[in-house]
Design an enzyme around this catalytic site. Sequence first.
Site, PDB file in Angstrom:
ATOM      1  N   GLY A 158      12.451  -9.882 -30.036  1.00  0.00           N
ATOM      2  CA  GLY A 158      11.384  -9.763 -31.026  1.00  0.00           C
ATOM      3  C   GLY A 158      10.167  -9.272 -30.261  1.00  0.00           C
ATOM      4  CE  LYS A 171      -3.948  31.320 -24.552  1.00  0.00           C
ATOM      5  NZ  LYS A 171      -5.224  30.779 -24.962  1.00  0.00           N
ATOM      6  CE1 TYR A 215      20.219  -5.300 -33.047  1.00  0.00           C
ATOM      7  CE2 TYR A 215      22.130  -6.020 -31.783  1.00  0.00           C
ATOM      8  CZ  TYR A 215      21.007  -6.315 -32.540  1.00  0.00           C
ATOM      9  OH  TYR A 215      20.670  -7.610 -32.802  1.00  0.00           O
ATOM     10  CG  ASP A 269       6.127 -13.223 -32.488  1.00  0.00           C
ATOM     11  OD1 ASP A 269       4.894 -13.378 -32.577  1.00  0.00           O
ATOM     12  OD2 ASP A 269       6.910 -13.426 -33.426  1.00  0.00           O
ATOM     13  CG  MET A 284      -9.466  22.757 -25.175  1.00  0.00           C
ATOM     14  SD  MET A 284      -8.667  22.564 -23.604  1.00  0.00           S
ATOM     15  CE  MET A 284      -7.101  23.336 -23.881  1.00  0.00           C
TER      16      MET A 284
HETATM   17  C1  PEP Z   1       9.175  -9.827 -33.517  1.00  0.00           C
HETATM   18  O1  PEP Z   1       8.435 -10.752 -33.186  1.00  0.00           O
HETATM   19  O2  PEP Z   1       9.303  -8.794 -32.851  1.00  0.00           O
HETATM   20  C2  PEP Z   1       9.958  -9.917 -34.757  1.00  0.00           C
HETATM   21  C3  PEP Z   1      10.840  -8.982 -35.073  1.00  0.00           C
HETATM   22  O3  PEP Z   1       9.660 -10.950 -35.588  1.00  0.00           O
HETATM   23  P1  PEP Z   1       8.389 -10.949 -36.567  1.00  0.00           P
HETATM   24  O4  PEP Z   1       7.807  -9.604 -36.545  1.00  0.00           O
HETATM   25  O5  PEP Z   1       8.930 -11.305 -37.907  1.00  0.00           O
HETATM   26  O6  PEP Z   1       7.564 -12.020 -35.972  1.00  0.00           O
HETATM   27 MG    MG Z   2       8.631 -12.665 -34.188  1.00  0.00          MG
END
Ligand code: PEP
Ligand code: MG
Length: 903
Positions: A792, A42, A877, A795, A123
Amino acid sequence: MHTQTTTSNSGTKTTIPQKFVYFFAAGDSEGNAGMKNILGGKGANLAEMTSLGIPVPPGFTISTEICAHFYEAGGKLPEWVRPSVLEAMKKVEGKIGKKFGDISNPLLVSVRSGARASMPGMMDTILNLGLNDQTVEGLAKSSNNPRFAWDSYRRFIQMYSDVVMGMNSSLLEVTLEDLKDEKKYKLDTDLTVDDLKHLVKKFKDLVQQMTGRTFPNDAYEQLWGAISAVFHSWNTPRAITYRELHNIPAAWGTAVNIQSMVFGNMGDDSATGVAFTRDPSTGEKAFYGEFLINAQGEDVVAGIRTPQPITKVAAAKAGVPSLEEAMPEAYGQLVTIYKKLEGHYRDMQDIEFTIEKNKLWMLQTRNGKRTAKAALKIACDMIDEKLITEDEAILRLDPSSLDQLLHPTLDPKAQKTVLAKGLPASPGGVHGQIVFTPEDAVEWKDLGKKVILVRIETSPEDIAGMIAAQGIFTTRGGMTSHAAVVARGMGKCCVAGCGEVEVDYNQQTMKVKGYVLKKGDVITLDGGTGEVFLGEVKTIEPKLDSDFERIMKIADKVRKLKVRTNADTPKDAQTARNFGAEGIGLCRTEHMFFGADRIDAVREMILAESKQEREKALAKLLPMQRTDFQELFKIMDGLPVTIRLLDPPLHEFVPHTEKEIQELAGRIKYDVDKLRSKVKSLHEFNPMLGHRGCRLAITYPEIYQMQVRAIAEAASEIVKTGKKLVPEIMIPLIATDKELELLRSLTVVEVEKVQKEQNVKFDYLVGTMIELPRAAVTADAIADHADFFSFGTNDLTQTALGLSRDDAGRFLGSYVSSGIFARDPFVTIDKVGVGSLVRTATEMGRRSKPGLKVGVCGEHGGDPDSIEFFNSVGLDYVSCSPFRVPIARLAAARAALLGKKLH
Ligand code: PEP
Ligand code: MG
């Protein structure tokens, strides 16, 4: 910057910024639009407008840095702030020719918040500050309008006692309404000077009674109180909730703007309004706004009176007079100014203005909040108007907001009972059970119910309920009311200002056309038309328009990251292709095992006591898996398809309750006691770190052999038809290069066996997921056996942080609200920790195998901020769920452009 230090109350040394009060007035401003970080949106834009020669009442901004000092000082305005404020006030007095606190010709000011990112209505604001028992008489004389002076005074007491003194505002509101009832008045404007004087006295008595404090008569005491209240409002629960929702850091703080008042409530030649330079709901290039004659700004935003449209065309539809007709001269100036502002900022503006005795003043301009549909249309139109480039269009769009467009809308062919029609404030088609309080909305949402929040009007206190609801319905307020603006910002369906519906909070009912709906009854909202229907109305999948397609094409030209999808079913694969997915980055084969026609065969495989028995069960699964893969290959038509071999612990597939165990034993002719003890033996204390992923195939190689065979046989069929296909086989949860070496060779042997049997040759890749820190830091050795890596990150986040992805939700909220994590690390990648594992593994992998293909398939693959990080690491990707594919395409394009800017 020059600074000086002082010692605070708590004894700690504080560094005082050399400058923290910035003046603005026509041709004499110290700030500009580029200074949002310290002046807030502002303040920066007020200063910028003065430089553009736009009429802005003079004032000054206390910088956002002071907000941190305020909290450091224990929620008090540090003494050293005051002299600069007093000096700036003198300068305002000089410009206006009035004095703050002066009895004969008083200067009145507004005190308003303004953060770096706009937080509409979250606010506090105080208007008409400087009025007291003496200055009110001065204002009455100088304006020659005692009614206006006393009305401003009673408004000021209402606002100040609420915002600064913490008094419940409804008490004064009720007193006012009681007086109107007693006198049989319909409108506030019916109140006479004597009524207003009476109210002022009564209000002050009530303040004294309720707060135990006297309403401050001294103008400066009022000022310090108001400044503190605005800084305080940065940390109210509603502001915190809003910040969390929009990822606005708590450290930014708010600025405070103190500006000389202009009055839209001086009579019928005065007005106040808000407008958008284009339609914020559809994006149409049409000036769009609302105003109220003889009113103050807060009346429009609060939705207390339903305002009238500004333009003749829009007003004619509503059958009410427009500003264009009522005040043609001021309207003409407004049109010139809005065009100038839009041209200057090169973006759709949301403006606030006041007309005081036919003279127009601008009180705010900012980039207007808009729906995703409007954002795309405005971006495309502005490219055509040569106002912005294609790159700028991409950088302006919020990828996550595309989600709104991908949601269902109401089926035009569905049977409907129309209850009423309000304003189409924010699009979408939703149904839910009605609730009348934000608390109920939150409670019912937590019980898994879908709710529509029904309010007469919303206020910032309702924010948690608005978040919890599917849609928002109000009976009062216009397209710029709190409900409309906030819902639009959230991408939530909203029907506002539906006056024909009568809402009774006490009875918890909404009444219309003879219907009486109670809490829990279902209604459907159409935010695109403003219609409200009885019961649930069927929805249809959304159709994406040409603006969407055009922006996606531009994004595709710009981005470097490819976008794939996580899909295990033909339906998901097809949806993702329609949204532009460039392949499958993760097919979780375990999801294919749960089908009713195959789960028992999977269980037989698990219960098998010998290799032969296991192979017999696997042989039942083979043809089913082969068909699964064939279907995916067909849909993806030559695009890469990554199939992950079985990952979860086996106990996830077996029944657990006694009843289920008995039923299964009967179905597959297995001894119940043996089954019970087998299920028990599969139990693991920590299955996530147990017998899962590639570890299953180390003990039972036949499982992966069957899956690899199914993939290779399916690929052979496709290749025999003359089509090209390069299947990508992915091994999960690798910790060591030895595991991968072994399983790669198992895979290669099986594929080659099938190729020989089928007499075909095709290329294929064998790669791995990087999901464990050990794999990440030994990625060079692992790359020796991998044709690709796919992170992944679900995990990897779990294992790097030692945080259970299934249980951490219970306490992660506290980690985010206390600032330990800026964001939930399962949603946005923890760049510093997990991110550096991703970076290290990518670098090590590519050093050992130049050109190694690297992607990500955890949930982070669809999160715009994480995508920006993956782009910076140079991944090939990202892969995400089908509905996030368009979001990822746009986010990848933004990431590429932002990356270019940095280099
Ligand atoms: C991961 O662990 O990111 C994954 C893509 O596998 P999932 O979620 O199936 O364990
Ligand atoms: Mg996984």
